[in-house]
Design a protein around this motif. Structure first.
Motif, PDB file in Angstrom:
ATOM      1  N   ALA A  65       0.767  -1.142  -0.083  1.00  4.15           N
ATOM      2  CA  ALA A  65      -0.202  -0.021  -0.019  1.00  4.15           C
ATOM      3  C   ALA A  65       0.874   1.270  -0.025  1.00  4.15           C
ATOM      4  O   ALA A  65       0.711   2.126  -0.641  1.00  4.15           O
ATOM      5  CB  ALA A  65      -0.825   0.023   1.142  1.00  4.15           C
ATOM      6  N   VAL A  66       1.954   1.248   0.911  1.00  7.61           N
ATOM      7  CA  VAL A  66       2.797   2.336   0.771  1.00  7.61           C
ATOM      8  C   VAL A  66       3.422   2.530  -0.149  1.00  7.61           C
ATOM      9  O   VAL A  66       3.657   3.678  -1.152  1.00  7.61           O
ATOM     10  CB  VAL A  66       3.825   2.202   2.200  1.00  7.61           C
ATOM     11  N   GLU A  67       3.899   1.316  -0.775  1.00 12.67           N
ATOM     12  CA  GLU A  67       4.862   1.500  -2.252  1.00 12.67           C
ATOM     13  C   GLU A  67       4.082   2.004  -3.399  1.00 12.67           C
ATOM     14  O   GLU A  67       4.521   2.659  -4.522  1.00 12.67           O
ATOM     15  CB  GLU A  67       5.397  -0.061  -2.508  1.00 12.67           C
ATOM     16  N   THR A  68       2.944   1.564  -3.466  1.00 19.46           N
ATOM     17  CA  THR A  68       1.584   2.005  -4.699  1.00 19.46           C
ATOM     18  C   THR A  68       0.815   3.189  -4.068  1.00 19.46           C
ATOM     19  O   THR A  68       0.043   3.556  -5.162  1.00 19.46           O
ATOM     20  CB  THR A  68       1.074   0.618  -4.924  1.00 19.46           C
ATOM     21  N   ASN A  69       0.836   3.764  -3.037  1.00 21.00           N
ATOM     22  CA  ASN A  69       0.165   4.693  -2.458  1.00 21.00           C
ATOM     23  C   ASN A  69      -1.408   4.534  -2.807  1.00 21.00           C
ATOM     24  O   ASN A  69      -2.070   5.237  -3.186  1.00 21.00           O
ATOM     25  CB  ASN A  69       0.526   6.076  -3.188  1.00 21.00           C
ATOM     26  N   THR A  70      -1.582   3.191  -2.203  1.00 14.78           N
ATOM     27  CA  THR A  70      -2.999   2.702  -2.380  1.00 14.78           C
ATOM     28  C   THR A  70      -3.746   2.558  -1.135  1.00 14.78           C
ATOM     29  O   THR A  70      -3.118   2.165  -0.021  1.00 14.78           O
ATOM     30  CB  THR A  70      -2.881   1.394  -3.132  1.00 14.78           C
ATOM     31  N   VAL A  71      -5.069   2.862  -0.877  1.00 15.03           N
ATOM     32  CA  VAL A  71      -5.779   2.755   0.203  1.00 15.03           C
ATOM     33  C   VAL A  71      -6.009   1.322   0.834  1.00 15.03           C
ATOM     34  O   VAL A  71      -5.957   0.550  -0.181  1.00 15.03           O
ATOM     35  CB  VAL A  71      -7.106   3.394   0.357  1.00 15.03           C
ATOM     36  N   VAL A  72      -5.995   0.979   1.872  1.00 16.43           N
ATOM     37  CA  VAL A  72      -6.257  -0.335   2.326  1.00 16.43           C
ATOM     38  C   VAL A  72      -7.860  -0.462   3.122  1.00 16.43           C
ATOM     39  O   VAL A  72      -8.236   0.523   3.470  1.00 16.43           O
ATOM     40  CB  VAL A  72      -5.082  -0.971   3.388  1.00 16.43           C
ATOM     41  N   VAL A  73      -8.456  -1.561   2.931  1.00 17.77           N
ATOM     42  CA  VAL A  73      -9.771  -1.651   3.586  1.00 17.77           C
ATOM     43  C   VAL A  73      -9.660  -2.743   4.361  1.00 17.77           C
ATOM     44  O   VAL A  73      -9.462  -3.876   3.756  1.00 17.77           O
ATOM     45  CB  VAL A  73     -10.565  -1.911   2.531  1.00 17.77           C
ATOM     46  N   PRO A  74      -9.663  -2.640   5.641  1.00 20.64           N
ATOM     47  CA  PRO A  74      -9.599  -3.681   6.714  1.00 20.64           C
ATOM     48  C   PRO A  74     -11.256  -4.528   6.831  1.00 20.64           C
ATOM     49  O   PRO A  74     -12.074  -4.123   6.513  1.00 20.64           O
ATOM     50  CB  PRO A  74      -9.209  -3.428   7.977  1.00 20.64           C
ATOM     51  N   ILE A  75     -11.046  -6.029   6.601  1.00 15.54           N
ATOM     52  CA  ILE A  75     -12.155  -6.725   6.853  1.00 15.54           C
ATOM     53  C   ILE A  75     -12.185  -7.725   7.869  1.00 15.54           C
ATOM     54  O   ILE A  75     -10.797  -8.411   8.338  1.00 15.54           O
ATOM     55  CB  ILE A  75     -12.001  -7.486   5.406  1.00 15.54           C
ATOM     56  N   ALA A  76     -12.941  -7.642   8.899  1.00 10.98           N
ATOM     57  CA  ALA A  76     -12.996  -8.696  10.222  1.00 10.98           C
ATOM     58  C   ALA A  76     -14.372  -9.537   9.691  1.00 10.98           C
ATOM     59  O   ALA A  76     -15.165  -9.344   9.065  1.00 10.98           O
ATOM     60  CB  ALA A  76     -13.472  -8.103  11.188  1.00 10.98           C
ATOM     61  N   MET A  77     -14.001 -11.012   9.839  1.00 12.62           N
ATOM     62  CA  MET A  77     -14.989 -12.090   9.647  1.00 12.62           C
ATOM     63  C   MET A  77     -14.766 -13.154  10.580  1.00 12.62           C
ATOM     64  O   MET A  77     -13.547 -13.477  10.859  1.00 12.62           O
ATOM     65  CB  MET A  77     -15.082 -12.271   8.284  1.00 12.62           C
ATOM     66  N   ASN A  78     -15.995 -13.968  10.656  1.00 12.55           N
ATOM     67  CA  ASN A  78     -15.952 -14.908  11.661  1.00 12.55           C
ATOM     68  C   ASN A  78     -16.282 -16.241  11.124  1.00 12.55           C
ATOM     69  O   ASN A  78     -17.033 -17.371  11.622  1.00 12.55           O
ATOM     70  CB  ASN A  78     -16.880 -14.569  12.832  1.00 12.55           C
ATOM     71  N   ALA A  79     -15.617 -16.500  10.025  1.00 11.96           N
ATOM     72  CA  ALA A  79     -16.191 -17.800   9.197  1.00 11.96           C
ATOM     73  C   ALA A  79     -15.657 -19.182   9.905  1.00 11.96           C
ATOM     74  O   ALA A  79     -16.295 -20.111   9.846  1.00 11.96           O
ATOM     75  CB  ALA A  79     -15.445 -17.857   7.789  1.00 11.96           C
ATOM     76  N   GLY A  80     -14.671 -18.876  10.748  1.00  9.60           N
ATOM     77  CA  GLY A  80     -14.014 -20.220  11.399  1.00  9.60           C
ATOM     78  C   GLY A  80     -15.145 -20.757  12.327  1.00  9.60           C
ATOM     79  O   GLY A  80     -14.802 -21.872  12.925  1.00  9.60           O
ATOM     80  N   GLU A  81     -16.155 -20.020  12.930  1.00 13.61           N
ATOM     81  CA  GLU A  81     -16.982 -20.687  13.483  1.00 13.61           C
ATOM     82  C   GLU A  81     -17.964 -21.454  12.809  1.00 13.61           C
ATOM     83  O   GLU A  81     -18.615 -22.424  13.809  1.00 13.61           O
ATOM     84  CB  GLU A  81     -18.049 -19.501  14.190  1.00 13.61           C
ATOM     85  N   CYS A  82     -17.945 -21.497  11.299  1.00 15.23           N
ATOM     86  CA  CYS A  82     -18.855 -22.492  10.785  1.00 15.23           C
ATOM     87  C   CYS A  82     -18.146 -23.318  10.000  1.00 15.23           C
ATOM     88  O   CYS A  82     -18.487 -24.505   9.992  1.00 15.23           O
ATOM     89  CB  CYS A  82     -19.763 -21.478   9.816  1.00 15.23           C
ATOM     90  N   TRP A  83     -16.972 -23.027   9.455  1.00 19.90           N
ATOM     91  CA  TRP A  83     -16.087 -23.704   8.851  1.00 19.90           C
ATOM     92  C   TRP A  83     -14.661 -23.686   9.475  1.00 19.90           C
ATOM     93  O   TRP A  83     -14.019 -23.005   8.935  1.00 19.90           O
ATOM     94  CB  TRP A  83     -15.996 -23.227   7.312  1.00 19.90           C
ATOM     95  N   PRO A  84     -14.532 -24.437  10.391  1.00 21.45           N
ATOM     96  CA  PRO A  84     -13.101 -24.169  11.055  1.00 21.45           C
ATOM     97  C   PRO A  84     -12.043 -24.617  10.363  1.00 21.45           C
ATOM     98  O   PRO A  84     -12.059 -25.339   9.647  1.00 21.45           O
ATOM     99  CB  PRO A  84     -13.340 -25.105  12.486  1.00 21.45           C
ATOM    100  N   LYS A  85     -10.917 -24.066  11.036  1.00 28.68           N
ATOM    101  CA  LYS A  85      -9.597 -24.714  10.328  1.00 28.68           C
ATOM    102  C   LYS A  85      -9.240 -25.949  10.696  1.00 28.68           C
ATOM    103  O   LYS A  85      -9.680 -26.331  11.922  1.00 28.68           O
ATOM    104  CB  LYS A  85      -8.642 -23.666  10.893  1.00 28.68           C
TER     105      LYS A  85
END
Length: 261
Positions: free
Chosen positions: A175-195
């Protein structure tokens, strides 16, 4: 729901996914001559089917939170990583074609690897970390200019539910090298499809999308800290009660304090 029913539903789902892969991967080669956007959308029908099958057979539903935060501009998505579910889901659920950064060994997987080889992804050789990052910057800059979005998982590998992996700075460095914004994503898929679990559990997965974060005036480490703070704080909001232990909660709270940024 009994363990036997969960096992049976999971077995039917996995068998359907295998059959769909064996059928759809060879068909993807017929899409190769098509323009990229058409090839991408047709290939992603496999992803649509798998997420649909997970819902119908295993009872795995999903909802978005903060979808309006996705900008109509080049972005780098940085997501929590708990499951294979999100790697399948994001490919077709985002408004622009996605470019995954992944280890090149995945290309050697029969059928699956053949399909993703057609989608302008960025395979890297992890044994050559310096050259690998240079390759990510070079190809990532081109992909962003072409209108695709790049998605990376800062933890590197899937984390167990209620746990936090070590966040790595490849995405924020890009992101810093390309001067591009980042979008953070949180998700709880592991509760249904565990590792590392064969059993798929019914439930509602929440995919929470944060507001874009600009890299301007920040180092990659500072930007990474912002991403980590937001994701881990949001995980405590969207996760089922009691998922985060006291130790994990304390660790996350300490990471979110201004002194640690």
């Amino acid at each position: 729901m009994s363990s036997f029913i969960l096992f049976l539903r999971s077995l039917v789902f996995v068998l359907l996914m295998i059959v769909a892969t064996l059928i759809w991967a060879p068909l993807c080669f017929l899409f190769a001559p098509l323009p990229y956007n058409q090839r991408y959308r047709l290939t992603s029908f496999w992803n649509v089917f798998v997420i649909w099958a997970a819902k119908v057979i295993c009872g795995i539903r999903y909802e978005f939170k903060g979808y309006e935060n996705l900008p109509d501009a080049p972005v780098i998505l940085l997501s929590k990583h708990q499951s294979a579910w999100e790697t399948i889901f994001y490919l077709y659920a985002m408004p622009r074609p996605l470019v995954y950064v992944f280890k090149k060994e995945l290309l050697y997987i029969p059928f699956f690897g053949w399909g993703i080889a057609l989608l302008r992804m960025i395979p890297i050789d992890r044994s050559k970390s310096r050259d690998a990052f240079a390759q990510v910057v070079e190809q990532g800059r081109r992909r962003l200019a072409d209108g695709q979005w790049i998605i990376m998982f800062p933890e590197g590998t899937r984390s167990y539910v209620g746990k936090k992996g070590k966040y790595k700075g490849g995405g924020t460095r890009l992101a810093v090298e390309t001067n591009t914004v980042v979008v953070p994503i949180a998700m709880n898929a592991g509760e249904c499809w565990p590792k590392n679990s064969f059993i798929k559990k019914p439930g509602l997965i929440t995919v929470s999308i944060g507001k874009p974060m600009s890299p301007e005036g920040l180092t990659s480490a500072e930007l990474l800290q912002q991403v980590e703070n937001w994701i881990e704080s949001e995980m405590r909001v969207i996760s089922s009660p009691g998922i985060y232990s006291k130790d994990n909660l304390t660790e996350s709270l300490e990471a979110a304090t201004p002194d640690s940024a």
